[in-house]
Design a protein around this motif. Structure first.
Motif, PDB file in Angstrom:
ATOM      1  N   SER A   1      63.441 -16.908  28.649  1.00 43.46           N
ATOM      2  CA  SER A   1      65.092 -17.178  29.434  1.00 43.46           C
ATOM      3  C   SER A   1      65.920 -18.353  28.660  1.00 43.46           C
ATOM      4  CB  SER A   1      64.796 -17.720  30.992  1.00 43.46           C
ATOM      5  OG  SER A   1      64.070 -16.732  31.879  1.00 43.46           O
TER       6      SER A   1
ATOM      7  N   TYR B   1      59.796 -12.700  34.957  1.00 43.89           N
ATOM      8  CA  TYR B   1      59.072 -12.265  34.006  1.00 43.89           C
ATOM      9  C   TYR B   1      57.698 -12.264  34.246  1.00 43.89           C
ATOM     10  CZ  TYR B   1      56.344 -12.293  29.730  1.00 43.89           C
ATOM     11  OH  TYR B   1      55.503 -12.010  28.585  1.00 43.89           O
TER      12      TYR B   1
ATOM     13  N   GLY C   1      65.297  -4.494  34.398  1.00 45.24           N
ATOM     14  CA  GLY C   1      65.520  -5.512  33.429  1.00 45.24           C
ATOM     15  C   GLY C   1      66.622  -5.018  32.206  1.00 45.24           C
TER      16      GLY C   1
ATOM     17  N   HIS D   1      69.991  -5.581  33.438  1.00 44.41           N
ATOM     18  CA  HIS D   1      70.531  -6.778  33.347  1.00 44.41           C
ATOM     19  C   HIS D   1      70.661  -7.426  32.110  1.00 44.41           C
ATOM     20  CE1 HIS D   1      69.902  -6.059  37.685  1.00 44.41           C
ATOM     21  NE2 HIS D   1      70.382  -7.222  37.859  1.00 44.41           N
ATOM     22  N   SER D   2      70.273  -6.613  30.696  1.00 45.28           N
ATOM     23  CA  SER D   2      70.342  -7.094  29.559  1.00 45.28           C
ATOM     24  C   SER D   2      71.686  -6.947  29.027  1.00 45.28           C
ATOM     25  CB  SER D   2      69.200  -6.190  28.641  1.00 45.28           C
ATOM     26  OG  SER D   2      67.950  -6.265  29.226  1.00 45.28           O
ATOM     27  N   THR D   3      71.997  -7.442  27.820  1.00 46.82           N
ATOM     28  CA  THR D   3      73.223  -7.433  27.194  1.00 46.82           C
ATOM     29  C   THR D   3      72.960  -6.710  25.884  1.00 46.82           C
ATOM     30  OG1 THR D   3      72.900  -9.637  26.230  1.00 46.82           O
ATOM     31  CG2 THR D   3      74.070  -9.397  28.369  1.00 46.82           C
TER      32      THR D   3
ATOM     33  N   HIS E   1      66.446  -8.939  28.851  1.00 43.50           N
ATOM     34  CA  HIS E   1      66.531  -9.953  29.938  1.00 43.50           C
ATOM     35  C   HIS E   1      64.681 -10.099  29.987  1.00 43.50           C
ATOM     36  CE1 HIS E   1      65.838 -10.951  34.268  1.00 43.50           C
ATOM     37  NE2 HIS E   1      66.999 -11.554  34.015  1.00 43.50           N
TER      38      HIS E   1
END
Length: 494
Positions: A227, A248, A331, A334-336, A380
């Motif tokens: 994180s 996680y 996940g 919510h990731s980039t 994420h």
């Protein structure tokens, strides 16, 4: 690097000791040293020249080819001589007669009266007995099968139990000539009963719960590092920061726990004595940042038939997969995305290159138009857990030896064909590692795993069509997870 070398050394020693210690007089440590020589050579090169210096091809190919050959020669050199009266049998057939059990007691020879009783256990209309061979660990009964394998096995097993009680386990296998034979091996559970050490020694809930708690802590710490909590000591790890890793940990434990719990429940369904799932906690490091080595169960009694072997083998990967997919999708959502670079890779979680077929499909489904052909993904922590779940599923579905995939192909096609599939699978994964270099370590480890899976008690009866279809589905999942996405697919997606 030293950590991975130590881990590989322990793993290799356990595999060598389990697979060949009982069939050769060559010391295990010599065999271990030979199989570890390539790893020692490659590690030495990296330590002397740095990780950026490529290993010369001669140092890759020569140890990789010569050491397995030397390993095989040392095994053959140390084999005990067989009696002249014994029928010649390949080592794989000899080693695979006795199913997996806690201990293998020495077989007490039967007398003439007991031999006559044993012959009466084989009705001519079910299995026409032709001869009995005496081996150190088994009585081999050869003859002609006159009915279906299921009827033959159940009839003869009931007859043997009626005459000899629970003195023997009855194993039904297919010989190298294609003809099924029976093997009577000593029942290891007799000693357990006599010592009054019942099933309470198998299930150890205190140990399982303790390992679970410690693994949650190490996985939460790993999640905190994923994180963004610094691991160089520059920032103090407070409780709120620590708890950022909890999603996680929960996601990863859900995937791994479901996998092993499915194995456990399937084993219990077939009344097989098995341990509870044991997690393996590992403090996260730069070399291994995930917080756990996974989980496992141990089966302490033989598998009754190929149907049970299949159900137990496939239950874990499918259950884990059906948890990993929604975890990964959440996940990924919510990731980039980040620009694709030379450092992007299939195991770079800060810049994941979605080049594997199924991960690419799931990535596009979760991110939509935000993901283009020039983008990588900064995962994420929950997405990391789901992605690891897919990789663990693929590793377990590899059809080699005692991996879940090895159990599946063994149950579908039989022990000998399953072993041949395992040999081909090892070579295919090695070829794949030339395209996806991240798979090289796994390709090497596969060559340390024996391809011959241990037999079920009734290892002749085949599966039904429904289970065959599920098996093909499971193997298709393996291909979809590890296969690089074809260009036609990437052009359509991106």
């Amino acid at each position: 690097m030293i950590f991975w070398l130590l881990l590989l050394g322990i793993f290799t020693y356990l595999i060598v000791q389990r697979s060949v210690a009982n069939i050769t007089r060559t010391p295990v440590w010599i065999l271990w040293l030979v199989m570890m020589t390539p790893a020692f050579v490659w590690t030495g090169w990296i330590l002397l020249n740095g990780e950026s210096a490529p290993i010369p091809p001669v140092l890759v190919l020569v140890p990789f080819i010569l050491c397995p050959v030397l390993y095989w020669l040392l095994i053959q050199w140390g084999r005990p001589a067989k009696p002249a009266s014994a029928e010649a049998q390949p080592a794989t057939a000899e080693a695979a007669i006795t199913p997996s059990v806690e201990k293998r007691p020495t077989l007490r020879p039967i007398d003439k009266q007991e031999e006559s009783m044993l012959q009466n256990c084989f009705p001519w209309s079910v299995y026409y007995l032709q001869n009995i061979e005496y081996r150190p660990q088994a009585l081999i009964c050869r003859g002609q099968l006159r009915t279906s394998p299921e009827v033959a096995y159940e009839t003869i097993r009931e007859n043997v139990e009626g005459h000899f009680g629970n003195r023997f386990l009855v194993v039904f296998q297919e010989g190298l000539n294609g003809k099924p034979f029976f093997a009577l091996v000593p029942n290891p559970q007799l000693q357990t009963v006599n010592n009054q050490s019942g099933s309470e020694t198998v299930s150890r809930p205190g140990l399982a719960i303790g390992l679970l708690i410690v693994t949650i802590l190490t996985s939460t710490l790993a999640g905190a590092l994923f994180s963004g909590v610094p691991d160089d000591g520059s920032a103090r790890l407070t409780l709120p920061l620590f708890l950022t890793g909890l999603p996680y940990a929960i996601a990863l434990m859900a995937v791994l726990g479901t996998h092993e719990l499915a194995h456990y429940l399937a084993a219990r369904f077939y009344k097989i004595r098995a341990t509870l799932p044991y997690f393996i906690p590992v403090p996260p490091t730069n070399f291994f940042p995930f917080g756990t080595f996974g989980a496992f169960i141990q089966m302490r009694s033989p598998v009754p038939n190929r149907k049970a072997l299949f159900d137990i083998g496939i239950a874990g990967p499918l259950a884990g997969f059906f948890i990993a997919v929604p975890v990964l999708l959440w996940g990924l959502a919510h990731s980039t995305t980040v620009p694709l670079s030379d450092e992007s890779g299939i195991f770079n979680f800060d810049s994941l290159r979605p080049s594997l077929l199924l991960p690419a499909l799931l990535s596009k489904l979760a991110l939509g138009n935000a993901l283009t052909a020039t983008d990588a993904i900064q995962l994420h922590p929950v997405a990391i857990a789901g992605y690891l779940g897919l990789i663990v599923t693929a590793i377990n579905l590899t059809p080699v030896g005692q991996l879940d995939g090895g159990h599946i192909v063994h149950a579908m096609f039989g022990q000998r064909v399953g072993a041949a599939i395992g040999q081909v699978a090892r070579l295919l994964v090695l070829a794949l590692s030339l395209v996806q270099q991240e798979f090289l370590l796994w390709a090497i480890l596969l060559f340390f795993i024996p391809v011959v899976d241990e037999p079920a008690l009734n290892d002749v009866s085949e599966l039904d069509n429904k289970r065959d279809l599920w098996g093909l589905f499971a193997l298709s999942l393996l291909v979809m997870i590890i296969l690089p996405a074809p260009q036609v697919v990437t052009r359509i997606l991106f």
